[in-house]
Each structure stands twice: as C-alpha cells, then as structure tokens.
Design a protein around this motif. Structure first.
Motif, PDB file in Angstrom:
ATOM      1  N   TRP A  33       0.831  -1.197   0.000  1.00 38.39           N
ATOM      2  CA  TRP A  33       0.000   0.000   0.000  1.00 38.39           C
ATOM      3  C   TRP A  33       0.870   1.254   0.000  1.00 38.39           C
ATOM      4  O   TRP A  33       0.550   2.247  -0.650  1.00 38.39           O
ATOM      5  N   VAL A  34       1.962   1.212   0.755  1.00 34.88           N
ATOM      6  CA  VAL A  34       2.872   2.354   0.848  1.00 34.88           C
ATOM      7  C   VAL A  34       4.300   1.831   0.766  1.00 34.88           C
ATOM      8  O   VAL A  34       4.625   0.790   1.348  1.00 34.88           O
ATOM      9  N   ALA A  35       5.141   2.555   0.049  1.00 41.14           N
ATOM     10  CA  ALA A  35       6.573   2.258   0.005  1.00 41.14           C
ATOM     11  C   ALA A  35       7.323   3.577   0.149  1.00 41.14           C
ATOM     12  O   ALA A  35       6.891   4.611  -0.372  1.00 41.14           O
ATOM     13  N   PHE A  57      23.150   5.226   4.942  1.00 41.40           N
ATOM     14  CA  PHE A  57      22.215   5.168   6.063  1.00 41.40           C
ATOM     15  C   PHE A  57      20.748   5.253   5.616  1.00 41.40           C
ATOM     16  O   PHE A  57      19.860   5.474   6.426  1.00 41.40           O
ATOM     17  N   ILE A  58      20.510   5.099   4.324  1.00 35.83           N
ATOM     18  CA  ILE A  58      19.148   5.185   3.783  1.00 35.83           C
ATOM     19  C   ILE A  58      18.638   3.780   3.485  1.00 35.83           C
ATOM     20  O   ILE A  58      19.241   3.045   2.683  1.00 35.83           O
ATOM     21  N   GLY A  59      17.559   3.402   4.137  1.00 40.52           N
ATOM     22  CA  GLY A  59      16.924   2.116   3.895  1.00 40.52           C
ATOM     23  C   GLY A  59      15.558   2.304   3.260  1.00 40.52           C
ATOM     24  O   GLY A  59      15.247   3.371   2.709  1.00 40.52           O
ATOM     25  N   ASP A  60      14.751   1.298   3.330  1.00 38.57           N
ATOM     26  CA  ASP A  60      13.413   1.376   2.738  1.00 38.57           C
ATOM     27  C   ASP A  60      12.396   0.713   3.653  1.00 38.57           C
ATOM     28  O   ASP A  60      12.744  -0.123   4.500  1.00 38.57           O
ATOM     29  N   VAL A  61      11.151   1.077   3.462  1.00 41.91           N
ATOM     30  CA  VAL A  61      10.046   0.529   4.243  1.00 41.91           C
ATOM     31  C   VAL A  61       8.836   0.368   3.338  1.00 41.91           C
ATOM     32  O   VAL A  61       8.642   1.153   2.400  1.00 41.91           O
ATOM     33  N   TYR A  62       8.073  -0.666   3.578  1.00 41.20           N
ATOM     34  CA  TYR A  62       6.822  -0.896   2.850  1.00 41.20           C
ATOM     35  C   TYR A  62       5.855  -1.592   3.795  1.00 41.20           C
ATOM     36  O   TYR A  62       6.263  -2.322   4.703  1.00 41.20           O
ATOM     37  N   TYR A  63       4.570  -1.354   3.576  1.00 41.48           N
ATOM     38  CA  TYR A  63       3.586  -2.012   4.439  1.00 41.48           C
ATOM     39  C   TYR A  63       2.216  -1.960   3.783  1.00 41.48           C
ATOM     40  O   TYR A  63       1.946  -1.166   2.877  1.00 41.48           O
ATOM     41  N   GLY A  64       1.355  -2.856   4.272  1.00 44.19           N
ATOM     42  CA  GLY A  64      -0.032  -2.912   3.829  1.00 44.19           C
ATOM     43  C   GLY A  64      -0.961  -2.751   5.014  1.00 44.19           C
ATOM     44  O   GLY A  64      -0.620  -2.116   6.013  1.00 44.19           O
ATOM     45  N   GLY A 184       5.252   7.042  -0.633  1.00 43.82           N
ATOM     46  CA  GLY A 184       4.222   7.197  -1.649  1.00 43.82           C
ATOM     47  C   GLY A 184       3.342   5.964  -1.738  1.00 43.82           C
ATOM     48  O   GLY A 184       3.675   4.888  -1.219  1.00 43.82           O
ATOM     49  N   LEU A 185       2.223   6.127  -2.389  1.00 48.72           N
ATOM     50  CA  LEU A 185       1.281   5.026  -2.558  1.00 48.72           C
ATOM     51  C   LEU A 185       1.834   4.018  -3.551  1.00 48.72           C
ATOM     52  O   LEU A 185       2.331   4.386  -4.617  1.00 48.72           O
ATOM     53  N   ASP A 186       1.727   2.756  -3.196  1.00 47.45           N
ATOM     54  CA  ASP A 186       2.240   1.694  -4.057  1.00 47.45           C
ATOM     55  C   ASP A 186       1.080   0.975  -4.746  1.00 47.45           C
ATOM     56  O   ASP A 186      -0.075   1.352  -4.620  1.00 47.45           O
ATOM     57  N   TRP A 187       1.389  -0.111  -5.458  1.00 47.09           N
ATOM     58  CA  TRP A 187       0.420  -0.713  -6.379  1.00 47.09           C
ATOM     59  C   TRP A 187      -0.771  -1.347  -5.671  1.00 47.09           C
ATOM     60  O   TRP A 187      -1.860  -1.435  -6.267  1.00 47.09           O
ATOM     61  N   SER A 188      -0.635  -1.751  -4.421  1.00 45.50           N
ATOM     62  CA  SER A 188      -1.792  -2.327  -3.723  1.00 45.50           C
ATOM     63  C   SER A 188      -2.901  -1.294  -3.546  1.00 45.50           C
ATOM     64  O   SER A 188      -4.090  -1.616  -3.661  1.00 45.50           O
ATOM     65  N   PHE A 189      -2.526  -0.055  -3.283  1.00 45.79           N
ATOM     66  CA  PHE A 189      -3.517   1.009  -3.165  1.00 45.79           C
ATOM     67  C   PHE A 189      -4.211   1.255  -4.498  1.00 45.79           C
ATOM     68  O   PHE A 189      -5.430   1.446  -4.555  1.00 45.79           O
TER      69      PHE A 189
END
Length: 233
Positions: A33-35, A57-64, A184-189
């Motif tokens: 939903w968000v990445a 020091f920059i990583g990533d996060v995603y969640y639904g 930002g909004l990802d493809w699940s949204f």
C-alpha cells in the motif's frame, strides 16, 4: 428469456464484478500500500555523516493493511525486519481509522458479490421487479464504489495527517530513530482505485444492455400470381 445482446452485456458485467472482487481481495492481502525511504538519524549523528555518505544510512520501508517490512541501514549493514500491524502496532497508530479502512473494503467486496449475483440473474432471466434489474445493479455498484472510495480516503487521512509511515517505521526501535525521507502510494492502493473504476464500467455495460438492436428482417418468398390472362394461354 433475455435476448442475446442482453446475455452478452450481463456476462461482461459479471466478469467485471469478478475482477473487482479479485482486485479488492488482492489489495487486502498484499503489503504494498505504501513504500518509502527511511534515514537512520541516529547513525548519521554518531558518525557525523556528510552528504555523500548519507546513502549508507538510507533504507526502505513498505507495508499494507496487515503486515509489511523494512530494511534499516545504521552503519551495521542491512538489517531486514518484518512489520506486523496486528495485534500491537495497531494500538500505536490510529487504530479506529485503520479498522475503518478494512471494514469499508470488506463491505465493498460484499456489495460487489451482490452485484455479481444480480448480473448472473439478469443474464439468465428477465426480472419482474425493477430492483432486480438495471436499477438494482446501478445501486449495488454505486454502493460498492462508494465504500471503496471511503476506504481509500480513510487510508490517505491516516497516512498524511497521522504520520502513519513514521509510526510504522519506528515501531519497536529503542536505539535508533528513523526519519521518513519520502513515501508514496504503491500498487496495492491503486488496485482499490481500479476496483472503483471497474464498478463504474459495470454501470456503463448495464446501460448498454438497454440498447435495442434492430432485428434482421426475414424476407418472405413471393408467391407467383396467376391472372386470368395467363389462364387463356
């Protein structure tokens, strides 16, 4: 028995309803939903990193709606971890708004299934009540699209006005502070957006079923007429 044109249009509408249900179920089940990108603020301050070194020091996060994941970079290499919204993280975020998103999507799935059943019914029989015909299909699809749109609006409110990504990223972080650089909004949204559009497409197909196509004219064979003058010969 409905005409061939109506059977075709209602069959197409049934396929669109099935597609809408599949889109909503996939959106509920997936984690995109968000990445976004997260910066380990604590690691940057410890080593006093300059601009060229910030990438380390920059990583990533995603969640639904139910789970997700993140990759944290704090000078010790990549550290991946899973994120589970239930049962504890939902208490740290706006739990009521989050539950409304899930509830609205489930209601949208329910009305999409109702619309599917009515499309199948109209493809097989001519309804004797208006609520079972075109008017009912307009109503069910409008309600399904409405609840899908409400779910998206609630999620956007939680994301933008309640710092959802920051709370998700910093959950159970005792030593490090993570700052959200962008999200930002990802493809699940966008699957939910496609589902809403699908219901309006169903209404358009149902409206097309009311178009009366001209029936092919069958020419009757002309019988020869015998006049009195022909009998003289």
């Amino acid at each position: 028995m409905p005409s061939l044109w109506k059977r075709i249009t209602f069959s197409v509408a049934s396929g669109l309803c099935v597609g809408s249900v599949v889109l909503l179920v996939v959106a509920l089940a997936t984690e995109r939903w968000v990445a976004g990108r997260i910066l380990c603020k604590t690691g940057v301050e410890i080593v006093n990193a300059s601009h060229p070194e910030l990438d380390l020091f920059i990583g990533d996060v995603y969640y639904g709606l139910f789970q997700g994941g993140k990759t944290k970079k704090c000078g010790l290499g990549n550290r991946r971890s899973r994120i589970y919204i239930f049962p504890k993280l939902v208490r740290k975020i706006n739990g009521g708004l989050h539950m409304m998103v899930i509830l609205f999507l489930l209601v949208a799935v329910g009305f999409a299934l109702v619309s599917l059943s009515f499309c199948i019914y109209n493809a097989r029989k001519v309804p004797y009540q208006s609520i079972k015909g075109h008017k009912g299909l307009y109503l069910w699809n409008f309600i399904a699209a409405l609840f899908g749109a409400l779910a998206m609006l609630c999620f956007l409110a939680a994301m933008r006005h309640h710092n959802l990504t920051e709370r998700v990223a910093n959950y159970r972080e005792n030593l490090f502070i993570l700052v959200v650089l962008d999200d930002g909004l990802d493809w699940s949204f966008w699957l939910c957006v496609a589902s809403v559009v699908t219901h309006f497409a169903v209404c358009g197909v149902v409206a097309m079923s009311r178009i009366k196509l001209p029936k092919p004219e069958v020419k009757m064979p002309v019988e020869p007429t015998v006049s009195a003058l022909d009998l003289l010969y």
